[in-house]
Motif scaffolding. Sequence first.
Motif, mmCIF file in Angstrom:
data_model
loop_
_atom_site.group_PDB
_atom_site.id
_atom_site.type_symbol
_atom_site.label_atom_id
_atom_site.label_comp_id
_atom_site.label_asym_id
_atom_site.label_seq_id
_atom_site.Cartn_x
_atom_site.Cartn_y
_atom_site.Cartn_z
ATOM 1 N N GLN A 58 -39.277 32.474 40.524
ATOM 2 C CA GLN A 58 -39.420 32.436 39.069
ATOM 3 C C GLN A 58 -38.605 31.314 38.438
ATOM 4 O O GLN A 58 -38.530 31.205 37.226
ATOM 5 N N TYR A 59 -37.995 30.480 39.263
ATOM 6 C CA TYR A 59 -37.152 29.394 38.776
ATOM 7 C C TYR A 59 -37.978 28.410 37.963
ATOM 8 O O TYR A 59 -39.054 27.987 38.373
ATOM 9 N N ILE A 60 -37.493 28.034 36.808
ATOM 10 C CA ILE A 60 -38.159 27.061 35.950
ATOM 11 C C ILE A 60 -37.576 25.691 36.236
ATOM 12 O O ILE A 60 -36.361 25.508 36.258
ATOM 13 N N SER A 61 -38.441 24.706 36.416
ATOM 14 C CA SER A 61 -38.001 23.375 36.806
ATOM 15 C C SER A 61 -38.920 22.335 36.191
ATOM 16 O O SER A 61 -39.986 22.662 35.684
ATOM 17 N N VAL A 62 -38.529 21.089 36.287
ATOM 18 C CA VAL A 62 -39.409 20.009 35.842
ATOM 19 C C VAL A 62 -40.443 19.694 36.920
ATOM 20 O O VAL A 62 -41.430 19.032 36.653
ATOM 21 N N GLN A 63 -40.217 20.167 38.137
ATOM 22 C CA GLN A 63 -41.162 19.993 39.241
ATOM 23 C C GLN A 63 -42.256 21.059 39.137
ATOM 24 O O GLN A 63 -42.014 22.170 38.708
ATOM 25 N N VAL A 64 -43.455 20.717 39.568
ATOM 26 C CA VAL A 64 -44.529 21.702 39.631
ATOM 27 C C VAL A 64 -44.223 22.659 40.780
ATOM 28 O O VAL A 64 -43.855 22.238 41.867
ATOM 29 N N SER A 65 -44.346 23.935 40.514
ATOM 30 C CA SER A 65 -44.057 24.940 41.534
ATOM 31 C C SER A 65 -45.309 25.768 41.809
ATOM 32 O O SER A 65 -46.296 25.704 41.065
ATOM 33 N N GLY A 66 -45.259 26.563 42.866
ATOM 34 C CA GLY A 66 -46.357 27.476 43.153
ATOM 35 C C GLY A 66 -46.596 28.445 42.016
ATOM 36 O O GLY A 66 -47.735 28.778 41.676
ATOM 37 N N HIS A 67 -45.510 28.880 41.397
ATOM 38 C CA HIS A 67 -45.600 29.790 40.244
ATOM 39 C C HIS A 67 -46.379 29.127 39.115
ATOM 40 O O HIS A 67 -47.282 29.726 38.520
ATOM 41 N N THR A 68 -46.061 27.868 38.830
ATOM 42 C CA THR A 68 -46.742 27.123 37.768
ATOM 43 C C THR A 68 -48.220 26.947 38.102
ATOM 44 O O THR A 68 -49.090 27.143 37.245
#
Length: 104
Positions: A58-68
């Motif tokens: 659930q970590y929010i980052s500037v990188q695209v994640s699987g969650h995003t």
Amino acid sequence: IITAASGAQPITQADPDLMNELLHCYTESANCSLYREASSPTNFPWTDPKPSDEPLAQYISVQVSGHTMLTKQILQYFTGDTLPQTTLDCPNGNCDASDETTES
């Protein structure tokens, strides 16, 4: 907002089964039916050796994640229309033959 804009009461009701499945996908297991329905079997997370039975980070980052990525696919699944794939979707002719539709 609907009431303020139109004076009418909205005629919407949450689907409890859908809400439970969304919560299950986001908090219990990424290997869930809703994620499978909203995504292609040839894309993340199904291309990993074994899809995780854990929820996505659930970590929010500037990188695209699987969650995003899966959140985007879920929103497309609920709000998009399935359209036939055209040559404009495949400018180099590299369309995957198994993926016959796109979401818009």
